[in-house]
Scaffold this motif. Structure first.
Motif, PDB file in Angstrom:
ATOM      1  N   HIS A  71       0.850  -1.201   0.000  1.00  0.00           N
ATOM      2  CA  HIS A  71       0.000   0.000   0.000  1.00  0.00           C
ATOM      3  C   HIS A  71       0.875   1.236   0.000  1.00  0.00           C
ATOM      4  O   HIS A  71       1.964   1.245   0.574  1.00  0.00           O
ATOM      5  CB  HIS A  71      -0.907   0.012   1.240  1.00  0.00           C
ATOM      6  CG  HIS A  71      -1.980   1.056   1.170  1.00  0.00           C
ATOM      7  ND1 HIS A  71      -3.038   0.980   0.297  1.00  0.00           N
ATOM      8  CD2 HIS A  71      -2.149   2.204   1.856  1.00  0.00           C
ATOM      9  CE1 HIS A  71      -3.815   2.048   0.461  1.00  0.00           C
ATOM     10  NE2 HIS A  71      -3.292   2.800   1.402  1.00  0.00           N
ATOM     11  N   ARG A  72       0.411   2.309  -0.672  1.00  0.00           N
ATOM     12  CA  ARG A  72       1.148   3.574  -0.685  1.00  0.00           C
ATOM     13  C   ARG A  72       0.146   4.725  -0.756  1.00  0.00           C
ATOM     14  O   ARG A  72      -0.819   4.677  -1.521  1.00  0.00           O
ATOM     15  CB  ARG A  72       2.105   3.632  -1.881  1.00  0.00           C
ATOM     16  CG  ARG A  72       2.896   4.938  -1.946  1.00  0.00           C
ATOM     17  CD  ARG A  72       3.761   5.034  -3.199  1.00  0.00           C
ATOM     18  NE  ARG A  72       4.996   4.278  -3.078  1.00  0.00           N
ATOM     19  CZ  ARG A  72       5.331   3.274  -3.862  1.00  0.00           C
ATOM     20  NH1 ARG A  72       4.517   2.865  -4.810  1.00  0.00           N
ATOM     21  NH2 ARG A  72       6.487   2.655  -3.706  1.00  0.00           N
ATOM     22  N   GLU A  73       0.369   5.751   0.054  1.00  0.00           N
ATOM     23  CA  GLU A  73      -0.477   6.942   0.067  1.00  0.00           C
ATOM     24  C   GLU A  73       0.395   8.178   0.242  1.00  0.00           C
ATOM     25  O   GLU A  73       1.489   8.110   0.805  1.00  0.00           O
ATOM     26  CB  GLU A  73      -1.485   6.887   1.226  1.00  0.00           C
ATOM     27  CG  GLU A  73      -2.557   5.830   1.104  1.00  0.00           C
ATOM     28  CD  GLU A  73      -3.723   6.242   0.242  1.00  0.00           C
ATOM     29  OE1 GLU A  73      -3.728   7.410  -0.202  1.00  0.00           O
ATOM     30  OE2 GLU A  73      -4.622   5.407   0.019  1.00  0.00           O
ATOM     31  N   ASN A  74      -0.101   9.332  -0.234  1.00  0.00           N
ATOM     32  CA  ASN A  74       0.575  10.606  -0.014  1.00  0.00           C
ATOM     33  C   ASN A  74      -0.284  11.485   0.884  1.00  0.00           C
ATOM     34  O   ASN A  74      -1.499  11.572   0.705  1.00  0.00           O
ATOM     35  CB  ASN A  74       0.819  11.319  -1.344  1.00  0.00           C
ATOM     36  CG  ASN A  74       1.862  10.607  -2.181  1.00  0.00           C
ATOM     37  OD1 ASN A  74       3.040  10.604  -1.858  1.00  0.00           O
ATOM     38  ND2 ASN A  74       1.423   9.984  -3.269  1.00  0.00           N
ATOM     39  N   ILE A  75       0.377  12.136   1.842  1.00  0.00           N
ATOM     40  CA  ILE A  75      -0.335  12.958   2.814  1.00  0.00           C
ATOM     41  C   ILE A  75       0.341  14.317   2.891  1.00  0.00           C
ATOM     42  O   ILE A  75       1.556  14.410   3.113  1.00  0.00           O
ATOM     43  CB  ILE A  75      -0.340  12.299   4.209  1.00  0.00           C
ATOM     44  CG1 ILE A  75      -1.004  10.921   4.145  1.00  0.00           C
ATOM     45  CG2 ILE A  75      -1.042  13.188   5.227  1.00  0.00           C
ATOM     46  CD1 ILE A  75      -0.886  10.132   5.433  1.00  0.00           C
ATOM     47  N   ALA A  83       4.202  13.728   3.145  1.00  0.00           N
ATOM     48  CA  ALA A  83       4.702  12.413   3.531  1.00  0.00           C
ATOM     49  C   ALA A  83       4.151  11.375   2.577  1.00  0.00           C
ATOM     50  O   ALA A  83       2.934  11.307   2.346  1.00  0.00           O
ATOM     51  CB  ALA A  83       4.293  12.075   4.962  1.00  0.00           C
ATOM     52  N   GLN A  84       5.051  10.605   2.002  1.00  0.00           N
ATOM     53  CA  GLN A  84       4.634   9.457   1.202  1.00  0.00           C
ATOM     54  C   GLN A  84       4.708   8.250   2.124  1.00  0.00           C
ATOM     55  O   GLN A  84       5.778   7.871   2.602  1.00  0.00           O
ATOM     56  CB  GLN A  84       5.537   9.262  -0.008  1.00  0.00           C
ATOM     57  CG  GLN A  84       5.070   8.136  -0.917  1.00  0.00           C
ATOM     58  CD  GLN A  84       6.019   7.891  -2.063  1.00  0.00           C
ATOM     59  OE1 GLN A  84       7.064   7.283  -1.877  1.00  0.00           O
ATOM     60  NE2 GLN A  84       5.677   8.369  -3.241  1.00  0.00           N
ATOM     61  N   VAL A  85       3.565   7.649   2.400  1.00  0.00           N
ATOM     62  CA  VAL A  85       3.473   6.549   3.357  1.00  0.00           C
ATOM     63  C   VAL A  85       3.281   5.249   2.596  1.00  0.00           C
ATOM     64  O   VAL A  85       2.314   5.102   1.847  1.00  0.00           O
ATOM     65  CB  VAL A  85       2.315   6.767   4.347  1.00  0.00           C
ATOM     66  CG1 VAL A  85       2.270   5.644   5.372  1.00  0.00           C
ATOM     67  CG2 VAL A  85       2.446   8.118   5.038  1.00  0.00           C
ATOM     68  N   THR A 351       5.141  11.269 -11.168  1.00  0.00           N
ATOM     69  CA  THR A 351       5.303   9.818 -11.230  1.00  0.00           C
ATOM     70  C   THR A 351       6.294   9.331 -10.184  1.00  0.00           C
ATOM     71  O   THR A 351       6.239   8.170  -9.767  1.00  0.00           O
ATOM     72  CB  THR A 351       5.778   9.403 -12.625  1.00  0.00           C
ATOM     73  OG1 THR A 351       6.951  10.165 -12.981  1.00  0.00           O
ATOM     74  CG2 THR A 351       4.707   9.656 -13.671  1.00  0.00           C
ATOM     75  N   PHE A 352       7.194  10.184  -9.744  1.00  0.00           N
ATOM     76  CA  PHE A 352       8.165   9.801  -8.725  1.00  0.00           C
ATOM     77  C   PHE A 352       7.526   9.704  -7.346  1.00  0.00           C
ATOM     78  O   PHE A 352       8.002   8.974  -6.491  1.00  0.00           O
ATOM     79  CB  PHE A 352       9.322  10.805  -8.686  1.00  0.00           C
ATOM     80  CG  PHE A 352      10.103  10.864  -9.959  1.00  0.00           C
ATOM     81  CD1 PHE A 352      11.193  10.031 -10.165  1.00  0.00           C
ATOM     82  CD2 PHE A 352       9.739  11.744 -10.972  1.00  0.00           C
ATOM     83  CE1 PHE A 352      11.910  10.078 -11.350  1.00  0.00           C
ATOM     84  CE2 PHE A 352      10.457  11.798 -12.163  1.00  0.00           C
ATOM     85  CZ  PHE A 352      11.539  10.956 -12.356  1.00  0.00           C
ATOM     86  N   GLY A 353       6.463  10.455  -7.131  1.00  0.00           N
ATOM     87  CA  GLY A 353       5.789  10.462  -5.842  1.00  0.00           C
ATOM     88  C   GLY A 353       4.496   9.675  -5.824  1.00  0.00           C
ATOM     89  O   GLY A 353       3.689   9.834  -4.913  1.00  0.00           O
ATOM     90  N   GLY A 354       4.299   8.831  -6.829  1.00  0.00           N
ATOM     91  CA  GLY A 354       3.090   8.019  -6.875  1.00  0.00           C
ATOM     92  C   GLY A 354       1.972   8.617  -7.697  1.00  0.00           C
ATOM     93  O   GLY A 354       0.890   8.025  -7.804  1.00  0.00           O
ATOM     94  N   GLY A 355       2.202   9.826  -8.288  1.00  0.00           N
ATOM     95  CA  GLY A 355       1.186  10.453  -9.128  1.00  0.00           C
ATOM     96  C   GLY A 355       1.292  10.009 -10.580  1.00  0.00           C
ATOM     97  O   GLY A 355       1.963   9.025 -10.911  1.00  0.00           O
ATOM     98  N   THR A 356       0.678  10.764 -11.454  1.00  0.00           N
ATOM     99  CA  THR A 356       0.611  10.375 -12.872  1.00  0.00           C
ATOM    100  C   THR A 356       1.298  11.364 -13.796  1.00  0.00           C
ATOM    101  O   THR A 356       1.359  11.126 -15.002  1.00  0.00           O
ATOM    102  CB  THR A 356      -0.863  10.253 -13.308  1.00  0.00           C
ATOM    103  OG1 THR A 356      -1.528  11.515 -13.125  1.00  0.00           O
ATOM    104  CG2 THR A 356      -1.580   9.184 -12.493  1.00  0.00           C
TER     105      THR A 356
END
Length: 565
Positions: A71-75, A83-85, A351-356
């Protein structure tokens, strides 16, 4: 939720314990069968092993890799940081001593195919030897299929319910094994795979810069969020939660190492392992940092609620028994980026931080629409300001007509965009093309103007890459390194800044640092000219930015393009 079964493990991980006092050839085999029933205490030998967290786990028949991110989320932390968790299985193995079956009281239960309890055997284990602790230990079993359940003294039994409190979760063990019992004069063996009840959690902090020793707490969001006990139904093999309660655990972190990992990150993992009852919803836990600093921002007081776990189908899931989790909190600085589609966003949008989105430049000024390339031009190779033909020729109409180089970053605060693309900013002595971006006699301007960001830009208007002026570099100084651009009013002077943070702007999205990997300075070319044979050179160090006038013929320097968007 049913207890997951696993295959047998390598010999080193198996500690065979017998639930009978002897298993040699002198056993009285006449006691094995009584009135057609199997005497479990005589005819069955119970052995078991204890396995480690995450070993050979299967979920719905699919092997789960220990280090797989599940699992991965950004806060957004709201303080200039995000914070990228991410949550993954913790690959850390237990020490050999924790993998030995602990001494204590153990109980074995036998259930038939109708889930009816047929009896129990109680005893103690000491030094690997089981000794019965009560009389009348015989269990007579009709030949057939049975489920045998074993548990230690950290488990409280109430009928079919095996109850584990949070205080006992760390040491509680439960094993379950099916076995077809036959009427035979030969001894039969049941192997128990003793499983740890707890879900184990560690929390790791990660950043792009070093940080000191840190303290933190992991606690429940409210007083009823976390199960204070977990109940295992020995008859059915299913788990349920007991009443909810509150938890609060302290965490301590050593200072991050002086050298980053291979991916340029600094990290520190909590010294403590935290043990919880299984079936926890991680979104009911909150991490609060109580000390430390990173990116010149205080870590103390930062708080984030973890996100719920989801499976591959997007369904909410909870933690599992005998599963170790590593929660990684990657702290990132909220630099603003220009994306290849023309939009703007932060690290977690990329894309490096989990985005598109694909970043192509870091924005220095939204009001002036100035951005800076993520990499050096010319493939990272150095180049000259101009060819030998123009070493001693005035080529910039905005050259300051004085002998004072300070004026170049004060009274002559022109844009590198004009000096690169406006033909009126080129001296009449220049032969041929007056737009220096298109004239090969001005290689620094040429490679800056033709910079390739590595992605096709689909926004509007079209991008204009250029060689930045000394004045443009002042935007870099203030926006990326927390300097005060109004104080930059002289050349031949060092201006202190937070260059390590400036490097993060590029590093966290795969770009190139403004300093060398050794920590040494890099010399950059500006479009600003001084005198007949000089130009403004910008020396960038992690501790300072130095503006100086330098000779055109003596310099082969780096080019970092700027962008008008």
């Amino acid at each position: 939720m049913t207890m997951k079964r696993i295959s047998l493990y390598p010999i080193l991980s198996i500690i065979f314990l017998s639930f009978i006092t002897s298993c040699n050839n002198d056993d009285n085999k006449e006691d094995f069968i009584v009135d057609g029933k199997v005497n479990a205490t005589k005819a069955i030998q119970f052995n078991f092993n204890i396995s480690d967290y995450n070993e050979e786990q299967e979920v719905d028949g699919t092997r789960v890799e220990a280090n797989e991110i599940i699992h991965r989320e950004n806060i957004d932390l709201g303080n200039g940081m995000s914070a990228q968790v991410s949550v993954q299985k913790d690959i850390t193995k237990s020490t050999p001593t924790t993998r030995v079956m602990p001494n204590g009281n153990y109980t074995m239960l036998a259930y038939d195919a109708s889930q009816t309890l047929k009896g129990e055997i109680k005893g103690t284990v000491s030094g690997g030897v089981f000794t019965a602790t009560s009389t009348n230990q015989d269990i007579l079993l009709e030949p057939g299929s049975y489920e045998f359940v074993c548990y230690n003294d950290k488990v409280i039994r109430s009928g079919n319910n095996l109850i584990v409190t949070k205080d006992n979760a760390k040491e509680a063990l439960i094993g379950r094994e099916p076995k077809n019992i036959t009427a035979t004069p030969k001894k039969q063996i049941v192997f128990f795979d003793m499983r740890r009840v707890a879900s184990r959690i560690r929390v790791k902090l990660t950043g792009w810069l070093k940080f000191p020793a840190v303290t933190a707490t992991l606690e429940s969001v409210n007083s009823t969020d976390v199960p204070s006990s977990t109940i295992y139904n020995a008859a059915t093999g299913t788990w349920t939660n007991g009443p909810g309660g509150a938890v609060s655990e302290n965490l301590t972190y050593p200072a991050s190492p002086n050298d980053p990992s291979a991916d340029k990150l600094y990290q520190s993992t909590s010294k403590e392992y935290l043990y919880f009852n299984p079936n926890i919803d991680l979104s009911k836990l909150k991490l609060t940092l109580t000390s430390g600093q990173i990116y010149k921002l205080p870590m103390s007081g930062m708080s984030l609620v973890l996100k719920e776990l989801k499976d591959g189908m997007g369904n909410k899931i909870t933690t599992s028994p005998q599963t170790a989790y590593l929660i990684n909190i990657k702290l990132t600085y909220n630099f603003l980026y220009l994306m290849s589609d023309g939009s703007k966003g932060f690290y977690d949008d990329t894309t490096f931080g989990g985005g598109t989105k694909t970043p192509i430049a870091v924005i220095l000024s939204q009001s002036n629409r100035i951005a800076m390339a993520l990499n050096d031009a010319n493939g990272g190779a150095t180049t000259k300001w101009c060819s030998a033909n123009y070493f001693f020729t005035q080529t910039n109409t905005h050259m300051v007509p004085t002998t004072n180089p300070h004026d170049i970053i004060t009274t002559a605060a022109t844009s590198g965009k004009e000096e690169t693309w406006n033909p009126g900013y080129t001296h009449s002595n220049v032969v041929g093309e007056k737009i220096k971006a298109k004239n090969s006699d001005f290689p620094a301007f040429n490679v800056a103007a033709n910079y390739n960001p590595g992605a096709t830009y689909t926004g509007s208007p079209a991008l204009v890459w250029y060689l930045p002026s000394a004045s443009d570099f002042k935007w870099m100084y203030s926006t990326l390194g927390l300097g005060d651009k109004t104080e930059v009013n002289k050349t031949e002077k060092s201006y202190n800044w937070y260059g390590a943070l400036a490097n993060v702007a590029f590093r966290q999205v795969g770009g190139t640092d403004l300093t060398l990997s050794s920590g040494s300075s890099k010399n950059y070319t500006s479009s600003s000219e001084f005198g007949d044979g000089g130009f403004m050179n910008i020396i960038i160090n992690e501790d300072y930015v130095f503006f100086r006038a330098y000779n055109k013929w003596a310099a082969d320097y780096y080019v970092r393009p700027f962008l008008a968007y």
